[in-house]
Design a protein around this motif. Structure first.
Motif, PDB file in Angstrom:
ATOM      1  N   GLU A  85      64.591  33.422  56.684  1.00  0.00           N
ATOM      2  CA  GLU A  85      63.480  33.086  57.565  1.00  0.00           C
ATOM      3  C   GLU A  85      63.421  34.028  58.759  1.00  0.00           C
ATOM      4  N   ILE A  86      62.218  34.262  59.266  1.00  0.00           N
ATOM      5  CA  ILE A  86      62.039  35.131  60.425  1.00  0.00           C
ATOM      6  C   ILE A  86      62.693  34.487  61.649  1.00  0.00           C
ATOM      7  N   SER A  87      63.572  35.229  62.320  1.00  0.00           N
ATOM      8  CA  SER A  87      64.243  34.731  63.514  1.00  0.00           C
ATOM      9  C   SER A  87      63.838  35.496  64.774  1.00  0.00           C
ATOM     10  N   GLU A  88      63.376  36.743  64.591  1.00  0.00           N
ATOM     11  CA  GLU A  88      62.973  37.559  65.739  1.00  0.00           C
ATOM     12  C   GLU A  88      62.125  38.729  65.248  1.00  0.00           C
ATOM     13  N   ILE A  89      61.228  39.191  66.097  1.00  0.00           N
ATOM     14  CA  ILE A  89      60.411  40.374  65.806  1.00  0.00           C
ATOM     15  C   ILE A  89      60.544  41.339  66.973  1.00  0.00           C
ATOM     16  N   THR A  90      60.858  42.590  66.661  1.00  0.00           N
ATOM     17  CA  THR A  90      61.012  43.621  67.686  1.00  0.00           C
ATOM     18  C   THR A  90      59.883  44.631  67.556  1.00  0.00           C
ATOM     19  N   LEU A  91      59.047  44.703  68.573  1.00  0.00           N
ATOM     20  CA  LEU A  91      57.926  45.637  68.578  1.00  0.00           C
ATOM     21  C   LEU A  91      58.434  47.058  68.770  1.00  0.00           C
ATOM     22  N   ARG A  92      58.000  47.986  67.900  1.00  0.00           N
ATOM     23  CA  ARG A  92      58.462  49.376  67.978  1.00  0.00           C
ATOM     24  C   ARG A  92      57.413  50.319  68.531  1.00  0.00           C
ATOM     25  N   SER A  93      56.151  50.143  68.153  1.00  0.00           N
ATOM     26  CA  SER A  93      55.111  51.065  68.612  1.00  0.00           C
ATOM     27  C   SER A  93      53.750  50.404  68.516  1.00  0.00           C
ATOM     28  N   ALA A  94      52.790  50.972  69.248  1.00  0.00           N
ATOM     29  CA  ALA A  94      51.403  50.495  69.188  1.00  0.00           C
ATOM     30  C   ALA A  94      50.479  51.672  69.459  1.00  0.00           C
ATOM     31  N   GLN A  95      49.353  51.695  68.760  1.00  0.00           N
ATOM     32  CA  GLN A  95      48.429  52.814  68.876  1.00  0.00           C
ATOM     33  C   GLN A  95      46.994  52.304  68.810  1.00  0.00           C
ATOM     34  N   HIS A  96      46.167  52.751  69.746  1.00  0.00           N
ATOM     35  CA  HIS A  96      44.734  52.449  69.697  1.00  0.00           C
ATOM     36  C   HIS A  96      44.083  53.465  68.760  1.00  0.00           C
ATOM     37  N   LEU A  97      43.337  52.972  67.772  1.00  0.00           N
ATOM     38  CA  LEU A  97      42.726  53.854  66.775  1.00  0.00           C
ATOM     39  C   LEU A  97      41.637  54.734  67.382  1.00  0.00           C
ATOM     40  N   ARG A  98      41.438  55.884  66.719  1.00  0.00           N
ATOM     41  CA  ARG A  98      40.440  56.854  67.184  1.00  0.00           C
ATOM     42  C   ARG A  98      39.342  57.045  66.137  1.00  0.00           C
ATOM     43  N   THR A  99      38.228  57.533  66.593  1.00  0.00           N
ATOM     44  CA  THR A  99      37.099  57.815  65.715  1.00  0.00           C
ATOM     45  C   THR A  99      37.332  59.133  64.983  1.00  0.00           C
ATOM     46  N   SER A 100      36.371  59.509  64.171  1.00  0.00           N
ATOM     47  CA  SER A 100      36.454  60.788  63.460  1.00  0.00           C
ATOM     48  C   SER A 100      36.355  61.973  64.419  1.00  0.00           C
ATOM     49  N   LYS A 101      35.865  61.728  65.626  1.00  0.00           N
ATOM     50  CA  LYS A 101      35.757  62.794  66.634  1.00  0.00           C
ATOM     51  C   LYS A 101      36.926  62.774  67.618  1.00  0.00           C
ATOM     52  N   GLY A 102      37.870  61.868  67.385  1.00  0.00           N
ATOM     53  CA  GLY A 102      39.058  61.837  68.228  1.00  0.00           C
ATOM     54  C   GLY A 102      38.966  60.939  69.439  1.00  0.00           C
ATOM     55  N   ARG A 103      37.864  60.207  69.591  1.00  0.00           N
ATOM     56  CA  ARG A 103      37.722  59.299  70.736  1.00  0.00           C
ATOM     57  C   ARG A 103      38.252  57.910  70.392  1.00  0.00           C
ATOM     58  N   GLN A 104      38.648  57.171  71.427  1.00  0.00           N
ATOM     59  CA  GLN A 104      39.100  55.795  71.200  1.00  0.00           C
ATOM     60  C   GLN A 104      37.931  54.934  70.736  1.00  0.00           C
ATOM     61  N   LEU A 105      38.222  54.049  69.778  1.00  0.00           N
ATOM     62  CA  LEU A 105      37.190  53.133  69.299  1.00  0.00           C
ATOM     63  C   LEU A 105      36.848  52.123  70.382  1.00  0.00           C
ATOM     64  N   LEU A 106      35.560  51.948  70.639  1.00  0.00           N
ATOM     65  CA  LEU A 106      35.091  51.004  71.651  1.00  0.00           C
ATOM     66  C   LEU A 106      33.827  50.312  71.156  1.00  0.00           C
ATOM     67  N   GLY A 107      33.485  49.197  71.787  1.00  0.00           N
ATOM     68  CA  GLY A 107      32.234  48.522  71.498  1.00  0.00           C
ATOM     69  C   GLY A 107      32.175  47.898  70.116  1.00  0.00           C
ATOM     70  N   ARG A 108      30.985  47.847  69.547  1.00  0.00           N
ATOM     71  CA  ARG A 108      30.780  47.121  68.295  1.00  0.00           C
ATOM     72  C   ARG A 108      31.373  47.829  67.083  1.00  0.00           C
ATOM     73  N   ILE A 109      31.733  49.108  67.226  1.00  0.00           N
ATOM     74  CA  ILE A 109      32.361  49.806  66.093  1.00  0.00           C
ATOM     75  C   ILE A 109      33.879  49.581  66.063  1.00  0.00           C
ATOM     76  N   MET A 110      34.384  48.737  66.978  1.00  0.00           N
ATOM     77  CA  MET A 110      35.826  48.557  67.139  1.00  0.00           C
ATOM     78  C   MET A 110      36.382  47.423  66.280  1.00  0.00           C
ATOM     79  N   ASP A 111      35.555  46.610  65.660  1.00  0.00           N
ATOM     80  CA  ASP A 111      35.997  45.367  65.017  1.00  0.00           C
ATOM     81  C   ASP A 111      36.719  45.643  63.700  1.00  0.00           C
ATOM     82  N   SER A 112      37.983  46.026  63.799  1.00  0.00           N
ATOM     83  CA  SER A 112      38.807  46.343  62.625  1.00  0.00           C
ATOM     84  C   SER A 112      39.379  45.063  62.033  1.00  0.00           C
TER      85      SER A 112
END
Length: 302
Positions: A85-112
């Motif tokens: 059974e799961i007893s603990e979770i250790t977060l290792r990394s996090a990344q905000h996704l980017r668009t095809s042009k390299g910009r951060q996803l924002l607004g209504r196109i962000m709903d992954s």
């Protein structure tokens, strides 16, 4: 007279025993096709982006995971277990996704919403705001947007490509949360690396809506569904064999009562240390204090 009563009683008793045996056999048969709760873990972390998880993928041994939030964050974490059974979770990394042009996803196109890991470790992600599927070599790389068929363009906002899965041949499957075809069935689209097709549909049963999907190590297709009423959520897990003729051998593995689990949206099916099929599901807390990020695990019949 007494003898006839005795014989009648024996016949009645035999009938009751036979009925009881038949009921027990039927019960065992139902249990054989039913998932069993293996554990539940509430995951808490402090980053502002934490929460809203709608997709999950576990490593083959269940020790690592990749999770996707519906605000375009991908996180990686280690899963620690005690007696399975799961007893603990250790977060290792996090990344905000980017668009095809390299910009951060924002607004209504962000709903992954949907997440699928390819054999080479790259990521495919589906969206339900602007309906599309994208490919990231890593979560830090730019998106490559797959072609959008006309069917995607006509899907309703916030009800479209909620679930995403990849089969043993590397083909992608996606389906909408709430956009039935003319026959009242759930359309399934498949990407073979060059084009989209719609090889089959799935039956909608009751008020449940698709929210997550995966192919297990057994090669079968698993679908996580959700039903919401004002007092809480219900979850259901169904399974099919996928053939050239379509989806066959439908089995309902789990259907929870209202409020037993939180808003389960992400699904990953793997095999544990005992060789049992296991479904790990993660909840979307909608960034609300009254909800929680919950990881729920069920062992599954073969």
């Amino acid at each position: 007279m007494k003898r006839r009563k005795l014989v009648g009683g024996l016949v009645l008793a035999s009938g009751l025993i036979a009925a009881a045996a038949a009921f027990a056999a039927a019960r065992l048969d139902r249990q054989h096709n039913t998932a069993q709760l293996a554990g539940s873990y509430t995951w808490r972390a402090s980053p502002d982006w934490f929460g809203g998880f709608s997709g999950i993928e576990l490593s083959a041994d269940g020790a690592q995971m990749v999770v996707l939030s519906d605000r375009a964050h991908v996180a990686r974490a280690d899963i620690h277990r005690q007696d399975g059974e799961i007893s603990e979770i250790t977060l290792r990394s996090a990344q905000h996704l980017r668009t095809s042009k390299g910009r951060q996803l924002l607004g209504r196109i962000m709903d992954s919403e949907g997440l699928a890991l390819a054999p080479d470790g790259s990521l495919y992600i589906s969206f339900e705001g602007l309906s599309r599927v994208v490919h990231h070599q890593t979560e830090a790389s730019r998106a490559r947007v797959l072609p959008r068929p006309n069917e995607f363009r006509g899907l309703p906002l916030n009800k479209s490509l909620e679930a995403l899965a990849i089969d043993p041949q590397g083909r992608l499957y996606t389906l909408p949360e709430n956009a039935l075809n003319a026959d009242g069935e759930i359309p399934v689209w498949r990407w073979n690396g060059a084009q989209w097709s719609q090889p089959f549909t799935l039956p909608r049963r009751g008020g449940f809506l698709p929210v997550g999907a995966d192919f297990g190590p057994d090669g079968r297709f698993y679908l996580l569904e959700r039903n919401f009423v004002f007092i809480g959520f219900r979850s259901r897990l169904r399974r099919w064999d996928i053939t050239e003729q379509g989806a066959i051998n439908e089995v309902t593995l789990m259907e929870s009562s209202t409020g037993v689990h939180d808003n389960l949206e992400g699904l990953s099916v793997w095999r544990d240390a005992k060789g049992l099929l296991r479904a790990t599901m993660v909840s979307d807390d909608n960034f609300k204090a009254l909800q929680r990020t919950e990881l729920v695990e069920y062992t599954l019949p073969e």
